[in-house]
Write a protein that holds these residues in place. Structure first.
Motif, PDB file in Angstrom:
ATOM      1  N   VAL A   1     -25.967 131.975  80.601  1.00  0.00           N
ATOM      2  CA  VAL A   1     -25.162 132.929  80.808  1.00  0.00           C
ATOM      3  C   VAL A   1     -24.549 133.448  79.322  1.00  0.00           C
ATOM      4  CG1 VAL A   1     -23.214 133.615  81.942  1.00  0.00           C
ATOM      5  CG2 VAL A   1     -24.674 131.987  83.068  1.00  0.00           C
ATOM      6  N   ILE A   2     -24.386 134.762  79.048  1.00  0.00           N
ATOM      7  CA  ILE A   2     -23.831 135.268  77.816  1.00  0.00           C
ATOM      8  C   ILE A   2     -22.850 136.249  78.159  1.00  0.00           C
ATOM      9  CG2 ILE A   2     -24.492 136.893  75.824  1.00  0.00           C
ATOM     10  CD1 ILE A   2     -27.252 135.837  76.039  1.00  0.00           C
ATOM     11  N   ASP A   3     -21.767 136.141  77.507  1.00  0.00           N
ATOM     12  CA  ASP A   3     -20.653 136.823  77.421  1.00  0.00           C
ATOM     13  C   ASP A   3     -20.644 138.119  76.672  1.00  0.00           C
ATOM     14  OD1 ASP A   3     -17.942 137.895  78.333  1.00  0.00           O
ATOM     15  OD2 ASP A   3     -17.110 136.846  76.546  1.00  0.00           O
TER      16      ASP A   3
ATOM     17  N   SER B   1     -21.702 135.653  72.996  1.00  0.00           N
ATOM     18  CA  SER B   1     -21.967 134.243  72.672  1.00  0.00           C
ATOM     19  C   SER B   1     -22.636 133.707  74.441  1.00  0.00           C
ATOM     20  CB  SER B   1     -20.607 133.667  72.229  1.00  0.00           C
ATOM     21  OG  SER B   1     -19.555 133.714  73.225  1.00  0.00           O
ATOM     22  N   LEU B   2     -23.117 132.685  74.001  1.00  0.00           N
ATOM     23  CA  LEU B   2     -23.564 131.784  75.127  1.00  0.00           C
ATOM     24  C   LEU B   2     -22.471 130.879  75.709  1.00  0.00           C
ATOM     25  CD1 LEU B   2     -26.119 130.742  76.815  1.00  0.00           C
ATOM     26  CD2 LEU B   2     -26.368 128.926  75.121  1.00  0.00           C
ATOM     27  N   ILE B   3     -22.025 131.073  76.987  1.00  0.00           N
ATOM     28  CA  ILE B   3     -20.863 130.575  77.758  1.00  0.00           C
ATOM     29  C   ILE B   3     -21.273 129.395  78.542  1.00  0.00           C
ATOM     30  CG2 ILE B   3     -19.226 132.634  77.186  1.00  0.00           C
ATOM     31  CD1 ILE B   3     -19.525 133.153  80.006  1.00  0.00           C
ATOM     32  N   GLU B   4     -22.553 129.424  79.199  1.00  0.00           N
ATOM     33  CA  GLU B   4     -22.761 128.322  79.863  1.00  0.00           C
ATOM     34  C   GLU B   4     -24.476 128.192  80.317  1.00  0.00           C
ATOM     35  OE1 GLU B   4     -21.770 126.875  84.426  1.00  0.00           O
ATOM     36  OE2 GLU B   4     -20.791 128.767  83.778  1.00  0.00           O
ATOM     37  N   THR B   5     -24.880 127.275  80.464  1.00  0.00           N
ATOM     38  CA  THR B   5     -26.040 127.017  80.540  1.00  0.00           C
ATOM     39  C   THR B   5     -26.259 126.057  82.018  1.00  0.00           C
ATOM     40  OG1 THR B   5     -26.899 126.698  78.471  1.00  0.00           O
ATOM     41  CG2 THR B   5     -28.320 125.820  79.960  1.00  0.00           C
TER      42      THR B   5
ATOM     43  N   ASP C   1     -18.552 132.890  89.548  1.00  0.00           N
ATOM     44  CA  ASP C   1     -18.400 131.572  88.704  1.00  0.00           C
ATOM     45  C   ASP C   1     -19.711 130.845  88.575  1.00  0.00           C
ATOM     46  OD1 ASP C   1     -15.603 131.928  88.562  1.00  0.00           O
ATOM     47  OD2 ASP C   1     -15.176 131.371  90.641  1.00  0.00           O
ATOM     48  N   ASN C   2     -20.791 131.326  88.729  1.00  0.00           N
ATOM     49  CA  ASN C   2     -22.035 130.716  88.426  1.00  0.00           C
ATOM     50  C   ASN C   2     -22.298 129.723  89.471  1.00  0.00           C
ATOM     51  OD1 ASN C   2     -22.290 132.507  86.334  1.00  0.00           O
ATOM     52  ND2 ASN C   2     -21.438 131.084  84.894  1.00  0.00           N
ATOM     53  N   GLU C   3     -21.563 129.720  90.761  1.00  0.00           N
ATOM     54  CA  GLU C   3     -21.784 128.761  91.530  1.00  0.00           C
ATOM     55  C   GLU C   3     -23.077 129.004  92.689  1.00  0.00           C
ATOM     56  OE1 GLU C   3     -17.254 127.001  92.173  1.00  0.00           O
ATOM     57  OE2 GLU C   3     -17.801 128.931  93.209  1.00  0.00           O
TER      58      GLU C   3
END
Length: 359
Positions: A47-49, A54-58, A100-102
């Motif tokens: 997940v990129i913002d 920038s990469l904010i979550e994998t 929230d990437n859930e």
């Protein structure tokens, strides 16, 4: 005369207001925008913002109960960014995530590949994976709310892959990898028409439709062509141009003004920029991080182009210390004004599909 001056003043005020409104919209439209990347080789999602590039979550799909062979392939998001969707080739699933990437829901569909979203209705169109040897000859139609497979539309050809829906949502186009065949479907009446292209098989990878809905482009993996279609008669696309480009053009994307088309060339490790006003190549971009480019999306303000790269042949040497045999995938961020590479983000093994919210 005074009335004329007053009229001109009113017109000027409206013009300035419209300009400022457009500028403000352009500034605000990237607010909260996320770019979603499928790492097919390691069952993760990046997940990129957009605000920070920038990469904010994998997201590790194995931690969510899926196998290491889940093969996430393509991603797409709702227009308001509230939910986003991912196809898993290896699990025969289409997943639904929230902001929230859930993981909140899923649907079952055999070897799902590319997706296209209806902009006005609660519908997600899902094609089949290119890697499947003998996928179903049908187009999946999923209700996004409850993630129910509402229909599997029968097609008239094998290996359906390239997929796009018109900006008004009325028409969907899907093409065969095996033959030069394109099926157009009226999503309201369910009427369909099959178009046959002459000559050797292009192996159509994917479509992109202009914002005004009047033109569609298709990339030919084998022919090395960008095909341009007139959609004046939406059920019968008419081929008007075939532009020779670098080897293996992959997923195209239109700029929001319809003046440019961008796509990676998987076989040449380049990105091609086509001027759609004169149907000529504006620039071929080369550089660090471009290694078997696959998918492409734009930021909402069109300032940045994001391109995923498989890097399965090791063209790019990762700077990270992780041991992945030198095959770490990337997202290359390109400044669309200068047409130069601004940043390379290392993602995961075999980065393929990339998606963001529709406009």
């Amino acid at each position: 005369m005074q009335s004329v001056y007053r009229l001109l003043s009113v017109i000027s005020i409206f013009a300035i207001s419209a300009f400022l409104g457009t500028a403000l919209h352009a500034q605000q439209s990237t607010e909260g925008q996320r770019i979603y990347v499928c790492n097919q080789g390691e069952a993760t999602l990046s997940v990129i913002d957009v605000a920070t590039n920038s990469l904010i979550e994998t997201i590790d799909l194995q931690k969510l109960g899926f196998s290491k062979n889940a093969k996430p392939h393509h991603a797409i998001a709702d227009s308001d960014g509230s939910h986003w969707y991912v196809t898993l080739i290896g699990e025969n699933k289409v997943l639904k995530f929230n902001r929230d990437n859930e993981l909140v829901d899923e649907a079952e569909l055999e070897v799902p590949g590319l997706m296209a979203m209806h902009p006005k209705k609660d519908i997600l169109f899902v094609g089949r994976s290119m890697s499947a040897v003998n996928p179903p000859q049908s187009l999946g139609v999923i209700g996004r709310g409850a993630m129910n497979v509402e229909e599997e539309v029968d097609l008239f050809f094998s290996r359906p892959h390239a997929l796009a829906t018109s900006p008004d949502g009325q028409f969907t186009y899907i093409a065969s990898l095996s033959d030069n065949q394109i099926l157009a479907r009226n999503n309201d009446t369910r009427e369909t028409e099959l178009t046959m292209l002459e000559g050797n098989n292009h192996v159509l990878v994917n479509f992109a439709i202009s914002p005004d809905g009047q033109t569609m482009v298709a990339t030919g993996q084998v022919s090395g062509k960008l095909l341009v279609f007139d959609l004046s008669n939406p059920l019968k696309p008419q081929l008007t141009d075939a532009i020779s480009v670098n080897a293996q053009p992959w997923h195209p994307v239109y700029s929001s003004d319809g003046k440019r088309v961008y796509f990676g060339n998987k076989g040449a490790h380049t990105v091609t920029v086509v001027d759609m006003e004169n149907k000529k190549i504006k620039k071929v971009i080369e550089g660090n991080g471009l290694a078997q480019p696959h998918g492409a999306v734009l930021s909402a303000d069109d300032k940045y182009l994001y391109v995923t790269n498989n890097n399965m042949d090791g063209t790019y040497m990762p700077e990270s210390s992780s041991e992945k045999d030198g095959h770490t995938g990337t997202v290359v961020i390109i400044n669309t004004e200068t047409l130069t590479i601004e940043k390379v983000i290392e993602t995961g093994m075999n980065s393929t599909g990339i998606g963001t919210r529709i406009w």
